[in-house]
Design a protein around this motif. Sequence first.
Motif, mmCIF file in Angstrom:
data_model
loop_
_atom_site.group_PDB
_atom_site.id
_atom_site.type_symbol
_atom_site.label_atom_id
_atom_site.label_comp_id
_atom_site.label_asym_id
_atom_site.label_seq_id
_atom_site.Cartn_x
_atom_site.Cartn_y
_atom_site.Cartn_z
ATOM 1 N N UNK A 95 0.925 -1.314 0.027
ATOM 2 C CA UNK A 95 -0.058 0.037 -0.024
ATOM 3 C C UNK A 95 0.821 1.484 0.089
ATOM 4 N N UNK A 96 1.809 1.216 -0.725
ATOM 5 C CA UNK A 96 2.759 2.231 -0.844
ATOM 6 C C UNK A 96 3.686 2.753 0.473
ATOM 7 N N UNK A 97 3.887 1.833 1.361
ATOM 8 C CA UNK A 97 4.316 1.941 2.671
ATOM 9 C C UNK A 97 3.404 2.237 3.719
ATOM 10 N N UNK A 98 2.058 2.897 3.355
ATOM 11 C CA UNK A 98 1.260 3.145 4.466
ATOM 12 C C UNK A 98 0.946 2.034 5.275
ATOM 13 N N UNK A 99 1.010 0.504 4.852
ATOM 14 C CA UNK A 99 0.610 -0.464 5.639
ATOM 15 C C UNK A 99 1.618 -0.605 6.623
ATOM 16 N N UNK A 100 2.831 -0.340 6.326
ATOM 17 C CA UNK A 100 4.079 -0.238 7.458
ATOM 18 C C UNK A 100 4.052 0.799 8.411
ATOM 19 N N UNK A 101 3.896 1.782 7.818
ATOM 20 C CA UNK A 101 3.571 3.196 8.634
ATOM 21 C C UNK A 101 2.710 2.921 9.574
ATOM 22 N N UNK A 102 1.520 2.478 9.252
ATOM 23 C CA UNK A 102 0.325 2.298 10.250
ATOM 24 C C UNK A 102 0.638 1.168 11.179
ATOM 25 N N UNK A 103 1.282 0.142 10.579
ATOM 26 C CA UNK A 103 1.311 -1.001 11.791
ATOM 27 C C UNK A 103 2.472 -0.631 12.849
ATOM 28 N N UNK A 104 3.563 0.394 12.447
ATOM 29 C CA UNK A 104 4.267 0.876 13.546
ATOM 30 C C UNK A 104 3.750 1.991 14.366
ATOM 31 N N UNK A 105 3.131 2.841 13.815
ATOM 32 C CA UNK A 105 2.714 3.981 14.632
ATOM 33 C C UNK A 105 1.407 3.745 15.356
ATOM 34 N N UNK A 106 0.615 2.587 15.153
ATOM 35 C CA UNK A 106 -0.383 1.853 15.634
ATOM 36 C C UNK A 106 0.009 0.859 16.883
ATOM 37 N N UNK A 107 0.969 0.800 17.012
ATOM 38 C CA UNK A 107 1.408 -0.111 18.329
ATOM 39 C C UNK A 107 0.476 0.103 19.366
ATOM 40 N N UNK A 108 0.243 -1.344 20.206
ATOM 41 C CA UNK A 108 -0.584 -1.261 21.290
ATOM 42 C C UNK A 108 0.212 -0.439 22.457
ATOM 43 N N UNK A 109 -0.521 -0.045 23.354
ATOM 44 C CA UNK A 109 -0.048 0.349 24.620
ATOM 45 C C UNK A 109 0.783 -0.458 25.154
ATOM 46 N N UNK A 110 2.025 -0.018 25.809
ATOM 47 C CA UNK A 110 2.921 -0.763 26.466
ATOM 48 C C UNK A 110 4.272 -1.406 25.650
#
Length: 164
Positions: A95-110
């Motif tokens: 997805x143009x890197x958006x898949x990777x970006x969102x996977x990282x910035x949306x990490x769960x708490x802790x």
Amino acid sequence: MKVAIFFGSISDKSIMKMTAEILRKFNISYKSYIISAHRLPDTLSSIIKKIESEGTDVIIAGAGLSAHLPGFISSKTILPVIGVPIHCNNNYGSLGGMDSLLSMVQMPKDVPVATVGINNSYNAALFAIHILAIKYENVKKLLLKFRMEKKEKLITEIKKHLLS
């Protein structure tokens, strides 16, 4: 003082090489690893324990697609982890890197992962250097000099383009 650089596949090397180049400019030792969090989780866990025992200070991890690598690493250590989302040029529905970006910035708490822009391993290296500058005076001096030189270069460039 050490930085560990991880990336999920050989195809990520072209993006992650900038990290090593910047770290070398600052005389920071590093070691790189190509390893898949999905395919070799036990091996990755062993490497994380090893680098912790060797005194590694910061981890930079680049990954594409689901970008599980930085989060997996963060779940196994308290060392700071900086994620580099990578845009994969393949036929897997990237997805143009958006898949990777969102996977990282949306990490769960802790399970935090500091994340830079897509393919921006340059900023990941600089962020690692900022972290190291807190602990190592020689890195702090080099970073301050680097920032001053960048500022002076920008001012000189702007002056060349002013209208008179």
